[in-house]
Design a protein around this motif. Structure first.
Motif, mmCIF file in Angstrom:
data_model
loop_
_atom_site.group_PDB
_atom_site.id
_atom_site.type_symbol
_atom_site.label_atom_id
_atom_site.label_comp_id
_atom_site.label_asym_id
_atom_site.label_seq_id
_atom_site.Cartn_x
_atom_site.Cartn_y
_atom_site.Cartn_z
ATOM 1 N N UNK A 199 -3.024 0.239 -9.405
ATOM 2 C CA UNK A 199 -3.939 1.146 -8.699
ATOM 3 C C UNK A 199 -4.986 0.338 -7.929
ATOM 4 N N UNK A 200 -5.616 -0.596 -8.630
ATOM 5 C CA UNK A 200 -6.722 -1.357 -8.059
ATOM 6 C C UNK A 200 -6.280 -2.225 -6.887
ATOM 7 N N UNK A 201 -5.016 -2.618 -6.883
ATOM 8 C CA UNK A 201 -4.514 -3.483 -5.814
ATOM 9 C C UNK A 201 -4.466 -2.773 -4.477
ATOM 10 N N UNK A 202 -4.249 -1.468 -4.488
ATOM 11 C CA UNK A 202 -4.003 -0.756 -3.228
ATOM 12 C C UNK A 202 -5.059 0.283 -2.887
ATOM 13 N N UNK A 203 -6.013 0.529 -3.775
ATOM 14 C CA UNK A 203 -6.914 1.657 -3.562
ATOM 15 C C UNK A 203 -7.883 1.420 -2.417
ATOM 16 N N UNK A 204 -8.181 0.182 -2.093
ATOM 17 C CA UNK A 204 -9.074 -0.115 -0.983
ATOM 18 C C UNK A 204 -8.274 -0.756 0.150
ATOM 19 N N UNK A 205 -8.209 -0.092 1.268
ATOM 20 C CA UNK A 205 -7.351 -0.537 2.367
ATOM 21 C C UNK A 205 -7.769 -1.889 2.928
ATOM 22 N N UNK A 216 2.672 5.630 -2.325
ATOM 23 C CA UNK A 216 1.734 4.740 -1.637
ATOM 24 C C UNK A 216 2.365 4.097 -0.409
ATOM 25 N N UNK A 217 3.612 3.652 -0.523
ATOM 26 C CA UNK A 217 4.286 3.018 0.610
ATOM 27 C C UNK A 217 4.400 3.987 1.785
ATOM 28 N N UNK A 218 4.711 5.252 1.480
ATOM 29 C CA UNK A 218 4.797 6.267 2.534
ATOM 30 C C UNK A 218 3.433 6.468 3.191
ATOM 31 N N UNK A 219 2.384 6.571 2.377
ATOM 32 C CA UNK A 219 1.029 6.760 2.904
ATOM 33 C C UNK A 219 0.614 5.574 3.767
ATOM 34 N N UNK A 220 0.907 4.379 3.301
ATOM 35 C CA UNK A 220 0.506 3.164 4.024
ATOM 36 C C UNK A 220 1.213 3.056 5.368
ATOM 37 N N UNK A 221 2.524 3.290 5.383
ATOM 38 C CA UNK A 221 3.278 3.188 6.625
ATOM 39 C C UNK A 221 2.895 4.283 7.611
ATOM 40 N N UNK A 222 2.631 5.490 7.108
ATOM 41 C CA UNK A 222 2.183 6.571 7.994
ATOM 42 C C UNK A 222 0.822 6.241 8.598
ATOM 43 N N UNK A 223 -0.040 5.648 7.798
ATOM 44 C CA UNK A 223 -1.353 5.274 8.298
ATOM 45 C C UNK A 223 -1.230 4.213 9.388
ATOM 46 N N UNK A 225 -10.741 6.190 6.086
ATOM 47 C CA UNK A 225 -10.999 7.301 5.167
ATOM 48 C C UNK A 225 -9.737 8.112 4.903
ATOM 49 N N UNK A 226 -8.913 8.279 5.913
ATOM 50 C CA UNK A 226 -7.674 9.041 5.756
ATOM 51 C C UNK A 226 -6.769 8.402 4.710
ATOM 52 N N UNK A 227 -6.616 7.089 4.779
ATOM 53 C CA UNK A 227 -5.817 6.361 3.783
ATOM 54 C C UNK A 227 -6.486 6.431 2.415
ATOM 55 N N UNK A 228 -7.796 6.157 2.387
ATOM 56 C CA UNK A 228 -8.513 6.083 1.116
ATOM 57 C C UNK A 228 -8.420 7.377 0.314
ATOM 58 N N UNK A 229 -8.633 8.502 0.996
ATOM 59 C CA UNK A 229 -8.666 9.771 0.283
ATOM 60 C C UNK A 229 -7.281 10.132 -0.240
#
Length: 416
Positions: free
Chosen positions: A175-181, A221-228, A359-363
């Motif tokens: 969790x901690x590795x990816x929570x902050x973009x 997370x991978x989907x969220x990251x790539x979409x962002x 913010x979009x990624x973070x939330x």
């Protein structure tokens, strides 16, 4: 969203509090699990942490209350309610007092860490601690692990280290590795390596719910990251490098997961999952909790009392069942309201068109973390374990401190 300024990192009380917070996390999650309980370390570090926080409050002559995490308020309220009512129904008041005291102690430590985050106006240092702690535990398990009998022989950090607790520490490190973009992208390769070794250690520990939670979380997370990334305008070279790194990490993780096929302990435990759900001890514990709750549906039987009354001499292994049987309908409402509140706010934020930038990624990542944590509640009791209390504290605080299309006075976006 701008960060509030004006605090220098030369405040000796806050600097010491950060190091003591790290020492506390490493003691509970690593040292204690290998070499056993050392009360002098636990109480010594905890006392020093509280002293540093108290000295800083005295220096400022101010006790903060804004943005106090709702989950900590609910946990404290649950403890007070259970203590006030449990004295009339508890079969062992000493156990009740001990359970409430331990839960409050963990909550106070989490509140102290929250205070330091609020005063420093950033939370990155906490995630650094949690990720590093997860990495150390993963390496300990992989290279110096010991056999642990959990129905089948699995690998943990020591013969006394519960593999399910180990799995929690590793999952929260992920969790901690990816929570902050911004923090993730600053050292993307390093974070991905830690994720892979943590996933491998989870497989060695054969913690089923942690493995399932990690796989689902990383996929989303991978989907969220790539979409962002797709929404942003970045040059082709940078995008190519990042895609190569991520694809490499995915391939590495796939090779790790392939270990399951080769008759690993996790395979054996996963194959027994269906049988356990249909008629195993967990289902019997839930049924026993339900029958016990009927005896005192309003106020429950008191915290820590189910294990004494159960014919299995075990906890319910579920925060939902444990809260219902221990504190009744009133208790479940007290503890559930922060989750309903944050769920409503997160849904509103995600649907809003006012989100922009990081913010979009973070939330979205915070929302996914909370959903996975709620799933983990089916097999774990949040307020009995410090890792759960701390990660929930951080997630609630991150969400509460986000601007939502408003210019609030002294608003701070701590995730940045």
């Amino acid at each position: 969203m701008k960060r509030k300024t004006g605090l220098k990192n030369t405040n000796i009380f806050l600097v010491c509090a950060k190091y003591l917070s790290g020492a506390l996390c490493f003691y509970l999650n690593w040292y204690k699990q290998i070499w056993g309980n050392q009360n002098i370390i636990l109480y010594g570090v905890s006392a020093l942490l509280l002293i540093m926080v108290a000295l800083d409050m005295l220096r400022r002559k101010k006790v903060p209350y804004r943005d106090f995490p709702q989950i900590l308020a609910a946990t404290a309220t649950l403890c007070v309610f259970s203590l006030a009512t449990g004295v009339f129904v508890a079969v062992d008041r000493q156990v009740l007092l001990s359970t409430v005291a331990t839960t409050l102690e963990f909550s106070i430590m989490a509140a102290a860490i929250w205070y330091v985050c609020k005063r420093c106006h950033e939370t990155t240092w906490v995630y650094n601690i949690l990720e590093l702690c997860g990495a150390v535990c993963a390496l300990q398990t992989i290279f110096l692990g010991a056999d642990y009998n959990n129905g089948v022989i699995v690998t943990a950090m020591s013969e006394s280290n519960n593999p399910n607790l180990l799995g929690l520490v590793l999952l929260f490190g992920i969790f901690s590795a990816v929570i902050q973009k911004k923090r993730l992208e600053k050292n993307l390769l390093l974070h991905l390596v830690i994720i892979v070794i943590s996933l491998y250690a989870i497989i060695l520990s054969a913690s089923r719910k942690t493995f399932l939670a990690a796989i689902v979380f990383l996929t989303i997370w991978l989907v969220v990251y790539l979409r962002d990334k797709n929404r942003q305008k970045i040059n082709a070279k940078t995008l190519l490098v990042r895609l190569i790194i991520i694809v490499g990490a995915v391939i590495g993780a796939s090779l790790v997961v392939s270990q399951i096929i080769n008759g690993s302990a996790l395979t054996t435990r996963m194959l027994g999952l269906r049988e356990e759900i249909s008629g195993g001890i967990r289902r019997q514990l839930y049924a026993e909790a339900w029958e016990m709750w009927k005896q005192s549906p309003i106020i429950g039987v008191g915290l820590g009392q189910f294990v004494l009354r159960s014919r299995f001499n075990m906890f319910t292994h579920s925060v939902y069942a444990e809260t219902l049987v221990s504190a009744g309908i009133v208790g479940i409402l007290i503890y559930a309201w922060p989750f309903f509140a944050i769920g409503r706010r997160l849904l509103k934020r995600i649907r809003s068109k006012k989100l922009h930038g990081d913010t979009n990624y973070d939330i979205q990542v915070i929302a996914v973390c909370l959903i996975i944590e709620m799933f983990m509640g089916l097999g774990s009791i949040f307020y009995y374990y410090f890792p759960h209390i701390l990660i929930l504290t951080m997630l609630f605080y991150e969400e509460q401190c986000m601007d939502f299309g408003k210019k609030k006075k002294n608003a701070v976006h701590h995730i940045r």
